[in-house]
Structure formats: C-alpha cells, structure tokens
Design a protein around this motif. Structure first.
Motif, PDB file in Angstrom:
ATOM      1  N   LEU A 221      18.142 -52.081  14.305  1.00  0.00           N
ATOM      2  CA  LEU A 221      17.674 -50.753  13.917  1.00  0.00           C
ATOM      3  C   LEU A 221      16.848 -50.829  12.639  1.00  0.00           C
ATOM      4  O   LEU A 221      15.820 -50.140  12.505  1.00  0.00           O
ATOM      5  N   ALA A 222      17.255 -51.673  11.691  1.00  0.00           N
ATOM      6  CA  ALA A 222      16.486 -51.836  10.459  1.00  0.00           C
ATOM      7  C   ALA A 222      15.097 -52.380  10.752  1.00  0.00           C
ATOM      8  O   ALA A 222      14.106 -51.952  10.145  1.00  0.00           O
TER       9      ALA A 222
ATOM     10  N   ALA B 291      15.380 -44.668  19.390  1.00  0.00           N
ATOM     11  CA  ALA B 291      16.324 -45.209  18.396  1.00  0.00           C
ATOM     12  C   ALA B 291      17.491 -44.254  18.181  1.00  0.00           C
ATOM     13  O   ALA B 291      18.661 -44.685  18.134  1.00  0.00           O
ATOM     14  N   TRP B 292      17.209 -42.960  18.055  1.00  0.00           N
ATOM     15  CA  TRP B 292      18.286 -41.992  17.853  1.00  0.00           C
ATOM     16  C   TRP B 292      19.180 -41.897  19.088  1.00  0.00           C
ATOM     17  O   TRP B 292      20.412 -41.881  18.969  1.00  0.00           O
TER      18      TRP B 292
ATOM     19  N   ALA C  31      27.837 -41.890  15.864  1.00  0.00           N
ATOM     20  CA  ALA C  31      27.187 -42.681  14.816  1.00  0.00           C
ATOM     21  C   ALA C  31      25.931 -42.014  14.277  1.00  0.00           C
ATOM     22  O   ALA C  31      25.311 -42.533  13.354  1.00  0.00           O
ATOM     23  N   ARG C  32      25.544 -40.866  14.821  1.00  0.00           N
ATOM     24  CA  ARG C  32      24.303 -40.202  14.396  1.00  0.00           C
ATOM     25  C   ARG C  32      24.568 -39.380  13.137  1.00  0.00           C
ATOM     26  O   ARG C  32      24.563 -38.154  13.154  1.00  0.00           O
TER      27      ARG C  32
ATOM     28  N   LEU D  13      17.224 -42.432  10.174  1.00  0.00           N
ATOM     29  CA  LEU D  13      17.381 -43.766  10.747  1.00  0.00           C
ATOM     30  C   LEU D  13      17.425 -44.834   9.656  1.00  0.00           C
ATOM     31  O   LEU D  13      18.212 -45.783   9.733  1.00  0.00           O
ATOM     32  N   ALA D  14      16.562 -44.687   8.635  1.00  0.00           N
ATOM     33  CA  ALA D  14      16.574 -45.663   7.536  1.00  0.00           C
ATOM     34  C   ALA D  14      17.896 -45.621   6.794  1.00  0.00           C
ATOM     35  O   ALA D  14      18.411 -46.660   6.351  1.00  0.00           O
TER      36      ALA D  14
END
Length: 544
Positions: free
Chosen positions: A32-33, A64-65, A72-73, A117-118
């Motif tokens: 994800l990073a 990604a979301w 986990a969101r 996301l970051a």
C-alpha cells in the motif's frame, strides 16, 4: 537507508493487518505504501500534462481503499467527513462557476482519500526517498522547456482557437519554466516540498550514496531559478530561518541560506516586473476583490473557484485577471462563506498542530509539509492537483508518524459513493478533453462540429463550448453549426450564470447569424454583468 521512526499508533494494527512473525510490517502495508508513493509521483508528473492521469489516480485510489478490510479503513477522522461533505455539496449548488467547482471538489476529495491511504500505509524513509526522486525528476521537463520546448510551442500557436492564442502566447513569451505544472510558481512550490527530504537523505548518507540526493538538490536549485518564483524562494528563506532558530547544524543551514539568497538575487535581476511592483499590486487587487465577494455573499459563499465570477461587479474587477485570490485561506472564506468558516478554521488549527508535533519528531518531513501552506498565503497552489496530491501524501505520512489512527473505520455508505462519483467525473472530463484535442487538431484549423460533440461528454463544462464557438466565429462553420453552438452555449448558462464573457460570446454568435436585435440585448447584458470589463462599444455598434 535510514529506518523510519515508528508512529505513535501501531501502524500494522491500525490497518487491521497482523505483523509478520519476525515483527516486521505486514507485506500488504508495504505494498500500500508503494501504491501511495507511486500515486504521488504520478500526480506530480501528469496531473496537468496527461489527461488520463486523474481518472487513473481515482481508479488506483478506489481499488486501494476497497482492497482494505472494512475494519481497516481508518485513515480518515469521521468528525471531519460529515461537515466537510455537506459544505462541499452546498458549494456545488450555490457555485458561481460550476465547472471550477466540480473540478476542485473532485480534486480535494481525491486529496483527502490519498491522505487517508498515506496515513494507513505510513511510508518509510526509503519510500519517501523514491517520492522525492520522482518529484525532483520532473526538472527534466524544465530543462527541455528552456532548451527549446517553449520556443517550439510559440511557433505552433496557430493550431489553437483564436480566443486561446493570446493567453498561451503571454504565458510562453515570459520565458518562465513551468515544468509539469500549470504555472511556474506552482511548479516551484512542488519541487521545494522535496528539498527537505533530499537534504535529510544527503545528511544521513556517506560516500557515493550521497551523490544522488546532492545531484537531485542541484537540479531542483537550477529549476527554481528557471521558474523565477520569488514567493517560493521566500518560503525557503522562512523555513531556513526557523531551522536556524532551532539550532540544527548551523553551518549546513547557513550554506542553504547562501544558496537560496543567491537564487533570489539572480531571479530578481531577471524579473522585469519587479520595478513596478506588479506582482504585489496584482495580489492586492485579488485580495480586494475577495473581500468584496465575502461582504456580498457572506452566508454560503460562491462555491469553489467562484470568486472570479462573483467579483465581476466589484470596483477592482477590471484589474482582477484570475478567479483565484492568491491567498488560499481568504479564498476559502469567500468560497465557503460563514457556513464553511468553522471547517476552514478547524483545518488550519489541525494543520498547525500537526506541524508542531512534526517539528519535534520529524523535522525534515514537517518542513516539507509546511512549504505549501506558507506558499498559499501569497498564491493558490493548493488548487493545482499536481501540487495538492503529492502534498496530501506527505501530510498523511507525517500524520501516520505523529498521531494515532482514528478508532472507527470510514463507513462504506460514504466511501463507495465518493469513490464511484469521483472516478466517473474524472473519466468523463478525460474523455471530453481527449475529444476536444482531436477536434482542435482536425485539418483546416479544427472542427467546430467535433468540438460540439466533445462538449457533450461533460455537461458541467463551458470551456469546450467556448472553443467550439471560437472555431465557428473564425469562419470554419456553416449556418447550421453556428446555430448548434449557440443553442449548446445557451443550455450551459447555468454553469456560469453571472459570466460577462458568456454573454459576450452569445452576442457574437447571434450577430454571426444575423440576429442583431438579440445580439444587442446580450451585449448590454455583458456590460451589465461586467461593468469594469473590456470595452464592448464596437460590438454594440455592429449590433445596431
């Protein structure tokens, strides 16, 4: 490589992902990073230059979301989502420029999602180095522009519609490089954000490993000079002064001060508009127009991007050549009104608090984040996706390292509609722009009919219709096509309901069809809407 300091909250637990048996971060978090950093680099390179970039970014962010477990969101604080969504929705309804309102609303929504996301991925130092290198790599475009790209573009202005040639010629003839951005100052702000990251990399490296960040810093320094942006260099001086006050590596910082001041002197000698204080005078006009708009539209504001249209009747409208205020806090107050003021104040306080924590724990990253807010006190680079989106990645990373994740996950009932709507809007705008580019590139100076068809892809946009009208008025359209363009322009009145330019263009189209009486009505309406605008006496005389 320098290991990233752990965030206060457990990053792996925050994602809902278990750590590996050896205590390392879950591989899914590392992936994800990588996605987040790649999105930041892609935005820096192509948010303006490549039409497909923004729909691609929306698609990447959406996947990604949705790939995250529901629990986990947790990258976004729920107390901000409801009022923020409501304020932006109201702004879309009351907007004086719906085209810009849609564009900026989707860009800000994408930035918020990328920030989340970051914050979940918490990129490490190594990944931030890739982000810094990716952004610094855009200096190649600056060198190509100065090496002949701008001169070649000046020679191809005849391919543009007549109404667009003058603005393009002015932008290219000043000789200021703009890299991957829309404006030189915005590009300068973009590359300055990665200077603290490259500096930190150079400080912590030894031997030949230091050559890469040092070379990147040198390229950025040259690019900053070629943009000739004094505002961005001023931001650099402010950040260096703060670093000196903190007593960090004084000799290194003093070397940076010497470099930045040298660049500032060189730029000042190259700028011919400084003797008349033109940049200061223009900003003062922009601020006066913004205050006028705030006084006349205090409750709900005029929507994102609406200050220029709403200020057409202000006493300073004749000198206001942009819809942007060159002071983002002031502009947001005008756009969102009293209803959105608490949100603006809370966001500003939250950013200040984040920077204070970051200055203690992550000083190099905090300096990188501070560049854009400081620049937006005298400019509007936050309204440019090529600056906003990489900055959102940096802010999310700083938040991941200094603050715990929210306790509750973002509900799918909010997340999925926003992701779907943003992806759809960005895709339609891409299709509209691609079709318009094909229409303008058609033989014999462009196709008016093709431009009309391109405009249909994005019903909230009026600029493609303007391009079609300019092609029609240049003598490249039949009477039937003139009628079609005029009818389409009429239906788009709601996009900019107070636009003097729209009224003038309709008058010109009516006059071209021989409908002088109707044309005269709209010429007078254009004068009423923009009394400080350009002289329309010649056009009015032709309509009599």
């Amino acid at each position: 490589m320098v290991a990233a300091p752990p965030a206060r909250g457990s990053q792996g637990a925050g994602l809902g992902l278990a750590s590996s048996a050896k205590g390392g971060a879950d591989p899914r978090q590392a992936r994800l990073a990588v996605v987040v950093v790649a999105a930041g680099v892609l935005a820096a390179w192509g948010a303006v230059r490549w039409g497909f970039c923004q729909p691609l970014l929306w698609l990447v962010v959406m996947l990604a979301w949705l790939a995250l477990p529901v629990t986990a969101r947790r990258g976004l604080p729920l107390p901000w989502l409801v009022p923020g969504t409501l304020v932006l929705a109201v702004g879309l309804v009351v907007a004086r420029d719906h085209e810009l309102a849609v564009r900026h609303t989707t860009a800000f929504a994408l930035a918020v999602l990328l920030f989340g996301l970051a914050r979940l991925a918490a990129p490490g130092e190594g990944q931030l180095r890739w982000l810094a290198l990716g952004v610094a790599g855009t200096t190649v475009l600056v060198f190509l522009q100065v090496g002949g790209g701008m001169a070649a573009a000046l020679g191809n202005l005849d391919a543009l519609p007549p109404g667009l040639r003058e603005a393009a010629a002015i932008r290219l003839s000043v000789g200021r490089a703009f890299g991957s951005a829309a404006l030189p100052g915005h590009y300068a702000a973009l590359v300055l954000t990665v200077v603290p990251l490259l500096w930190r990399w150079a400080e912590t490296s030894r031997g030949r490993y230091r050559l890469l960040p040092v070379a990147a810093l040198a390229c950025v320094a040259v690019a900053l000079y070629l943009t000739r942006s004094l505002a961005v260099l001023g931001v650099g001086v402010v950040l260096l002064a703060v670093t000196l006050l903190r007593g960090r590596r004084r000799w290194v910082v003093w070397a940076g001060v010497v470099v930045v001041l040298g660049l500032a002197v060189a730029v000042a000698l190259q700028r011919s508009d400084l003797g008349s204080l033109q940049p200061v005078r223009l900003r003062f006009v922009n601020w006066q127009v913004a205050w006028w708009v705030i006084r006349h539209h205090p409750a709900l504001g005029v929507g994102l991007g609406g200050v220029g249209q709403a200020g057409l009747k202000s006493p300073w409208a004749g000198g206001n050549i942009t819809p942007y205020t060159h002071n983002t806090p002031l502009q947001l107050v005008g756009e969102l009104g009293v209803a959105g003021l608490p949100l603006v104040v809370a966001a500003a306080l939250g950013l200040v608090s984040l920077l204070r924590r970051g200055a203690r724990e992550q000083p190099h990253l905090a300096m990188a984040v501070a560049v854009v807010p400081l620049h937006n006190l005298v400019d509007f680079s936050l309204y440019s996706a090529e600056v906003l989106l990489p900055w959102a990645v940096l802010v999310g990373t700083l938040a991941a390292r200094t603050t715990p994740l929210p306790a509750r996950a973002v509900p799918s009932s909010w997340l999925v509609p926003v992701l779907a709507a943003g992806t759809l809007v960005a895709s339609l705008e891409w299709r509209c722009d691609a079709a318009l580019a094909e229409a303008l590139a058609a033989p014999h100076g462009g196709s008016c009919g093709a431009a009309v068809e391109a405009a249909r892809w994005a019903p909230w946009r009026v600029r493609p219709v303007v391009a079609a009208a300019e092609l029609a008025l240049a003598g490249r359209a039949s009477a039937r096509e003139l009628e079609r363009v005029e009818a389409l322009l009429t239906r788009r009145h709601w996009v900019q309901p107070a636009s003097a330019g729209w009224a003038e263009l309709r008058a010109r189209l009516l006059l071209a069809q021989g409908r002088r009486g109707e044309a005269l009505v709209w010429v007078r309406e254009a004068r009423r809407r923009g009394p400080a605008g350009r002289d329309l006496k010649t056009l009015e005389a032709l309509c009599r």
